[in-house]
Design a protein around this motif. Structure first.
Motif, PDB file in Angstrom:
ATOM      1  N   PRO A 291     -10.761  -8.605   9.224  1.00  0.00           N
ATOM      2  CA  PRO A 291      -9.352  -8.411   9.572  1.00  0.00           C
ATOM      3  C   PRO A 291      -8.714  -7.224   8.848  1.00  0.00           C
ATOM      4  CG  PRO A 291      -9.532 -10.125   7.926  1.00  0.00           C
ATOM      5  CD  PRO A 291     -10.941  -9.682   8.222  1.00  0.00           C
TER       6      PRO A 291
ATOM      7  N   GLU B 228      -0.921 -12.090  11.170  1.00  0.00           N
ATOM      8  CA  GLU B 228       0.410 -12.666  11.324  1.00  0.00           C
ATOM      9  C   GLU B 228       0.248 -14.149  11.634  1.00  0.00           C
ATOM     10  OE1 GLU B 228       3.315 -11.297  10.870  1.00  0.00           O
ATOM     11  OE2 GLU B 228       2.600  -9.249  10.564  1.00  0.00           O
TER      12      GLU B 228
ATOM     13  N   PHE C  54      -3.002 -14.819  13.800  1.00  0.00           N
ATOM     14  CA  PHE C  54      -3.335 -13.748  14.728  1.00  0.00           C
ATOM     15  C   PHE C  54      -3.873 -12.587  13.890  1.00  0.00           C
ATOM     16  CE2 PHE C  54       0.019 -16.332  16.475  1.00  0.00           C
ATOM     17  CZ  PHE C  54      -0.375 -16.553  17.782  1.00  0.00           C
TER      18      PHE C  54
ATOM     19  N   THR D 138      -5.793  -9.048  13.379  1.00  0.00           N
ATOM     20  CA  THR D 138      -6.194  -7.789  13.999  1.00  0.00           C
ATOM     21  C   THR D 138      -7.576  -7.407  13.485  1.00  0.00           C
ATOM     22  OG1 THR D 138      -3.894  -7.052  14.148  1.00  0.00           O
ATOM     23  CG2 THR D 138      -5.602  -5.365  14.336  1.00  0.00           C
ATOM     24  N   THR D 139      -8.522  -7.234  14.403  1.00  0.00           N
ATOM     25  CA  THR D 139      -9.886  -6.848  14.056  1.00  0.00           C
ATOM     26  C   THR D 139     -10.308  -5.695  14.967  1.00  0.00           C
ATOM     27  OG1 THR D 139     -11.039  -8.285  15.638  1.00  0.00           O
ATOM     28  CG2 THR D 139     -10.354  -9.278  13.540  1.00  0.00           C
TER      29      THR D 139
ATOM     30  N   VAL E  95      -7.095  -8.695  18.832  1.00  0.00           N
ATOM     31  CA  VAL E  95      -6.403  -9.702  18.035  1.00  0.00           C
ATOM     32  C   VAL E  95      -7.131 -11.028  18.234  1.00  0.00           C
ATOM     33  CG1 VAL E  95      -4.265 -10.997  17.687  1.00  0.00           C
ATOM     34  CG2 VAL E  95      -4.176  -8.543  18.150  1.00  0.00           C
ATOM     35  N   GLU E  96      -7.758 -11.515  17.171  1.00  0.00           N
ATOM     36  CA  GLU E  96      -8.483 -12.782  17.227  1.00  0.00           C
ATOM     37  C   GLU E  96      -7.559 -13.897  16.724  1.00  0.00           C
ATOM     38  OE1 GLU E  96     -12.691 -12.815  16.264  1.00  0.00           O
ATOM     39  OE2 GLU E  96     -12.559 -10.678  15.747  1.00  0.00           O
TER      40      GLU E  96
ATOM     41  N   THR F 292      -9.953 -14.061  21.713  1.00  0.00           N
ATOM     42  CA  THR F 292      -9.523 -12.704  21.378  1.00  0.00           C
ATOM     43  C   THR F 292      -8.652 -12.112  22.475  1.00  0.00           C
ATOM     44  OG1 THR F 292     -11.582 -12.351  20.160  1.00  0.00           O
ATOM     45  CG2 THR F 292     -10.330 -10.386  20.753  1.00  0.00           C
TER      46      THR F 292
ATOM     47  N   ASP G 246      -3.930   0.067  16.982  1.00  0.00           N
ATOM     48  CA  ASP G 246      -3.329  -0.916  16.087  1.00  0.00           C
ATOM     49  C   ASP G 246      -2.467  -1.893  16.879  1.00  0.00           C
ATOM     50  OD1 ASP G 246      -4.499   0.309  13.924  1.00  0.00           O
ATOM     51  OD2 ASP G 246      -2.746   1.541  13.454  1.00  0.00           O
ATOM     52  N   ALA G 247      -2.501  -3.154  16.459  1.00  0.00           N
ATOM     53  CA  ALA G 247      -1.750  -4.195  17.158  1.00  0.00           C
ATOM     54  C   ALA G 247      -0.591  -4.681  16.301  1.00  0.00           C
ATOM     55  CB  ALA G 247      -2.657  -5.367  17.499  1.00  0.00           C
TER      56      ALA G 247
ATOM     57  N   VAL H  72       1.942  -7.937  16.177  1.00  0.00           N
ATOM     58  CA  VAL H  72       2.056  -9.297  16.697  1.00  0.00           C
ATOM     59  C   VAL H  72       3.384  -9.893  16.253  1.00  0.00           C
ATOM     60  CG1 VAL H  72       1.037 -11.598  16.751  1.00  0.00           C
ATOM     61  CG2 VAL H  72      -0.446  -9.583  16.607  1.00  0.00           C
TER      62      VAL H  72
ATOM     63  N   VAL I 256       2.000  -9.437  21.778  1.00  0.00           N
ATOM     64  CA  VAL I 256       1.097  -8.459  21.170  1.00  0.00           C
ATOM     65  C   VAL I 256       1.355  -7.094  21.793  1.00  0.00           C
ATOM     66  CG1 VAL I 256      -1.302  -7.824  20.729  1.00  0.00           C
ATOM     67  CG2 VAL I 256      -0.662 -10.249  20.867  1.00  0.00           C
TER      68      VAL I 256
END
Length: 404
Positions: free
Chosen positions: A83, A87, A94, A96-97, A101-102, A129, A135-136, A138, A148
């Protein structure tokens, strides 16, 4: 101060679900809105008498685990990608990977029914996912629905809450905007989505559950930071904030401008105890903005020391917590900014700044120390006393308190 895996008794929250189901205050956006009569129940989950408070942690390699603050036990949940940000809404995480977003379901949650609460305990799972480019960002809402926004593609996505509860990632909508640093803030059955011109955010637009744009653009230059409070959904703007509420399925929007003549740096992000109206934000290096969304008023405090994070507890005593750049947790009074207490340095931010987070509930604050693999539990109302130092199942590069 002593260290142990989980010893002693957690100071329990004594909120007990009321026998009846009353009506929330007119100015409060209850999480029960539009939720039917199930009070947040999900098949396979058990309704219990008190909040099922856990620390859900994710280490640098993506290993997810949980520490039960009530039963003094820990469990491994599974593994996601490494990650870069996490969030949470108090139930889901949530992360970010590299894949997008997993989503992790802690299996523990509180259902806010306006004048009382329902508490649930289920099985933690890895849900799936949300794929996207760049970049995400959330943002979560009162019904655990999440928005997202992928900066690289400009894709704005609103997730289906019911599907998440059933263990499935399903998108209510995915709309394409100009690529920019944006956000999707859930509101009712839809969401607010940032609008950009040449990469600069100019405002917000409401989209319904099908992704259809509804109404004119809402002015909010340089929109940054969003949070859901007891009153509604807040989005920060260059000159203040937009407060969005919903009545009988119809959204409405108010501007809450900074006090006239202020020269203090604006708020870029907000943090506060879940389900409360007042939130806090950093203002430059040593300032704190407080925004009471019920009263629609800003106030500004001077901490006197450089800060890294601030959180509004918004309790009866008006505590505001801050993590300073020396690794101390400081407690201030919201009314006048007086410092009430401070810990010794708890984390070396020069070596372990990534992932360090301060989370606040009704009675405790939690600060993770990734380099040591521990989380400090702090009784902020009792002179910032270190109540426990908890060794977690994984070194918590990212963590949150779930079951809230």
């Amino acid at each position: 101060m002593h260290r142990r895996t989980l010893a002693g008794i957690v100071t329990g929250l004594t909120l007990v679900a009321a026998a009846g189901c009353g009506t929330p205050a007119a100015d409060d956006q209850s999480a029960d809105s539009g939720a039917g009569k199930d009070h947040g129940a999900v098949e396979g989950a058990q309704e219990v008498a008190e909040p099922q408070l856990h620390l859900t942690t994710i280490d640098a390699g993506g290993a997810v685990a949980q520490l039960d603050l009530l039963e003094e036990s820990s469990a491994e949940v599974g593994t996601i990608g490494a990650p870069s940000a996490v969030e949470s809404d108090g139930r889901y995480l949530f992360a970010t990977t590299a894949d997008g977003v997993e989503i992790v379901d802690s299996g523990m949650w509180t259902w806010d029914h306006g004048d009382h609460f329902h508490y649930y305990r289920g099985k933690p799972t890895l849900v799936g996912t949300v794929e996207g480019d760049g970049d995400a960002t959330v943002a979560t809402g009162p019904l655990s629905t999440a928005g997202v926004f992928f900066e690289g593609s400009g894709e704005a996505i609103l997730l289906d809450n019911k599907a998440l509860a059933d263990g499935e990632v399903r998108e209510l909508f995915r709309v394409e905007e100009e690529p920019h640093d944006g956000l999707v803030a859930p509101l009712g059955d839809g969401a607010l989505v940032t609008v950009a011109d040449g990469g600069a955010v100019t405002g917000l637009r409401y989209h319904d559950a099908d992704g259809n744009a509804d109404g004119d653009q809402i002015t909010c230059a340089q929109a940054s930071g969003t949070i859901t409070t007891k009153v509604g959904v807040l989005v920060g703007c260059a000159d203040g904030a937009v407060l969005a509420t919903e009545t009988d399925g119809e959204p409405s929007f108010e501007r809450v401008e900074y006090p006239e003549g202020t020269t203090a740096p604006r708020a870029m992000s907000f943090d506060g105890r879940k389900g409360r109206p007042t939130v806090a934000a950093l203002s430059g290096r040593a300032g704190i903005w407080l925004l009471d969304t019920r009263e629609r008023t800003w106030s500004h405090l001077d901490a006197g020391v450089p800060l890294r994070q601030v959180v509004a507890a918004d309790d009866e005593e008006g505590h505001v917590l801050a993590l300073d750049t020396t690794g101390r947790v400081r407690v201030f009074a919201a009314e006048d900014g007086e410092q009430l207490a401070a810990t010794e340095p708890l984390v070396d931010l020069s070596e372990a700044a990534a992932g360090v987070d301060l989370v606040v509930d009704q009675e405790r604050a939690y600060l993770n120390v990734p380099a040591e693999g521990v989380v400090h539990e702090i009784d902020y109302a009792d002179k910032a006393r270190i109540a426990r130092t908890l060794e977690t199942p994984t070194a918590p590069v990212f963590f949150t308190e779930t079951g809230r």
